[in-house]
Design an enzyme around this catalytic site. Structure first.
Site, PDB file in Angstrom:
ATOM      1  N   ILE A 131       0.850  -1.201   0.000  1.00 22.83           N
ATOM      2  CA  ILE A 131       0.000   0.000   0.000  1.00 22.83           C
ATOM      3  C   ILE A 131       0.882   1.247   0.000  1.00 22.83           C
ATOM      4  O   ILE A 131       1.752   1.373   0.854  1.00 22.83           O
ATOM      5  CB  ILE A 131      -0.897   0.057   1.263  1.00 22.83           C
ATOM      6  CG1 ILE A 131      -1.681  -1.232   1.442  1.00 22.83           C
ATOM      7  CG2 ILE A 131      -1.812   1.261   1.233  1.00 22.83           C
ATOM      8  CD1 ILE A 131      -2.434  -1.297   2.765  1.00 22.83           C
ATOM      9  N   GLU A 185       2.715 -16.761  11.590  1.00 26.04           N
ATOM     10  CA  GLU A 185       4.042 -17.329  11.835  1.00 26.04           C
ATOM     11  C   GLU A 185       3.958 -18.412  12.910  1.00 26.04           C
ATOM     12  O   GLU A 185       3.064 -18.373  13.764  1.00 26.04           O
ATOM     13  CB  GLU A 185       4.975 -16.228  12.383  1.00 26.04           C
ATOM     14  CG  GLU A 185       5.083 -15.005  11.519  1.00 26.04           C
ATOM     15  CD  GLU A 185       6.169 -15.117  10.471  1.00 26.04           C
ATOM     16  OE1 GLU A 185       6.976 -16.051  10.573  1.00 26.04           O
ATOM     17  OE2 GLU A 185       6.180 -14.286   9.554  1.00 26.04           O
ATOM     18  N   LYS A 200       5.267  -0.109  12.954  1.00 28.11           N
ATOM     19  CA  LYS A 200       4.743   0.567  11.757  1.00 28.11           C
ATOM     20  C   LYS A 200       4.146   1.932  12.106  1.00 28.11           C
ATOM     21  O   LYS A 200       4.371   2.907  11.395  1.00 28.11           O
ATOM     22  CB  LYS A 200       3.712  -0.325  11.064  1.00 28.11           C
ATOM     23  CG  LYS A 200       4.354  -1.570  10.430  1.00 28.11           C
ATOM     24  CD  LYS A 200       3.308  -2.580  10.010  1.00 28.11           C
ATOM     25  CE  LYS A 200       3.925  -3.788   9.315  1.00 28.11           C
ATOM     26  NZ  LYS A 200       2.971  -4.899   9.162  1.00 28.11           N
TER      27      LYS A 200
END
Ligand code: HSE
Length: 401
Positions: A131, A185, A200
């Site tokens: 994005i 994960e 982030k």
């Protein structure tokens, strides 16, 4: 000819080579020069791979080749990625990375080294995968004062929450299923505890403020305490439960946080489901804008890395402006931030709740022996004090209106 090197031939690194090879003609046109991946650095050999002859095991071969001007760092982790990136920038080679740990921890230093050496340290792929969000903040939205960013920045947790909602399932069962399908994960801690989203939002907050927002200072809560019953309550309130990573300017200061929130049906992030990510930005002139797409995965993430490669190639010898100073940004104490809360307590303390909280909105119970309610807007500190007086909180979820 523009020569690039790729550090790390894993999922993203091999994706970078694939994007460049597949779209070579159009990328070369957009750059105005032909692009070539000259080296791939990896510890492993790749016999039979079309790029096997490009594989080298010594970073110095890349560093000392004057033809290489752009390096894609897709190794992840701190070392040796940090040393390689630093040394490349010191030699005037631009670095494009998908490595959010490195950007969150060493962004200001690497950006400064790039500036001092007339090259670039670009990191579009470090937040939101494919994005576009770093470039919009750094260039398209530069006329704005950005008041807030609210993002769904982690695909694993968004997938888990979506599945829990759709299947009326428990967290542990959905996590196991997600791991078996390869969506989560084997060690899912960084995702489910919110650490990935925290890094982030630290990067986005730093770009919004132009100062360093340390991820260690961001209040972070994951999704492990969310239960199937919480979705039943959310349904009654016509809300969705999402792990939000946000930063906001308020009258009392600037804060950033990561936590599960209930968001109303009309909210732009309400319908962002499954592995998809979205970043909802409010600017003081533009108002709302939203950036939506695949926040992870080989080709989406590689596409973002390659968009940075193109930007570097178009700006040879020049540094693209990026405001992110090393000075630490002071964040508001989360205790002083205000919002409504959805709360579940044992039915036995209902009278105490009514006595302690003013103007609560009752929610029809979906679990026997429980009393559920929504508080009015109040500070986190005040909420914590009141709920401690009552005792026995089963769960509480913040509400984003
Ligand atoms: N683990 C991350 C996610 C990958 O689930 O979104 C992208 O950073």
């Amino acid at each position: 000819m523009i020569h690039a090197a790729v550090l790390g031939y894993g999922t993203v690194g091999s994706g970078v080579v694939e994007v460049i090879e597949t779209n070579k003609e159009s990328i070369s046109k957009k750059i105005g020069d032909e692009i070539n991946v000259k080296y791939i650095l990896d510890l492993r050999e790749f016999p039979g791979d079309p790029c096997e002859k490009k594989v080298v095991h010594d970073f110095d071969i890349i560093l000392n080749d004057p033809e290489v001007s752009i390096i894609c760092e897709t190794m992840g982790g701190t070392e040796p990625a940090l040393t390689f990136s630093r040394n490349a920038l010191l030699k005037g080679k631009s670095v494009c990375t998908s490595n959010k740990e490195l950007v969150a921890n060493h962004g200001p230093e690497l950006i400064r080294i790039a500036k001092d050496n007339n090259c670039n340290y670009l990191f579009e792929a470090s937040v939101g995968g494919g994005i576009p969000i770093i470039r919009p903040i750094n260039s398209s939205l530069t006329a704005e004062n950005i008041d807030s960013i609210t993002g769904i920045l982690n695909g694993t947790t968004n997938y888990i929450l979506t599945k829990m909602d759709e299947d009326n399932a428990n967290f542990d069962d959905v996590l196991k299923e997600a791991q078996n399908k390869g969506y989560a994960e084997r060690n899912p801690e960084a995702d489910i505890e919110g650490y990935d989203a925290c890094r982030k939002i630290a990067i986005l907050s730093s770009l919004v403020k132009g100062k360093n927002v340390k991820y260690e200072n961001i209040y972070t809560e994951g999704i492990t305490k969310i239960e199937a019953a919480d979705f039943a309550y959310a349904g009654k309130l016509k809300k969705a439960i999402k792990l939000l990573a946000m930063c906001k300017n308020t009258e009392d200061g600037f804060y950033a946080m990561v936590a599960p929130f209930m968001i109303p049906k009309g909210h732009p992030l309400y319908s962002v489901s499954g592995v998809f990510n979205a970043v909802y930005v409010h600017g003081n002139m533009l108002g709302d804008s939203m950036y939506y797409g695949r926040g992870a995965g080989k080709l989406p993430t590689a596409s973002a890395v390659v968009s940075d490669v193109i930007d570097c190639a178009r700006h040879m010898g020049k540094t693209i402006m990026c405001f992110w100073d090393a000075e630490d940004m002071e964040l508001m104490d989360i205790a002083d931030t205000k919002r409504r809360f959805f709360v579940r307590v044992p039915k036995s303390v209902k009278d105490k709740v009514i006595e302690t909280f003013n103007n609560i909105e009752e929610v029809e119970s979906v679990e026997e022996g429980e009393y559920a309610f929504v508080t009015p807007v109040m500070s986190e500190k005040s909420f914590d004090e009141k709920i401690a007086l009552i005792g026995g909180c089963i769960n509480r979820i913040r509400i984003e209106d």
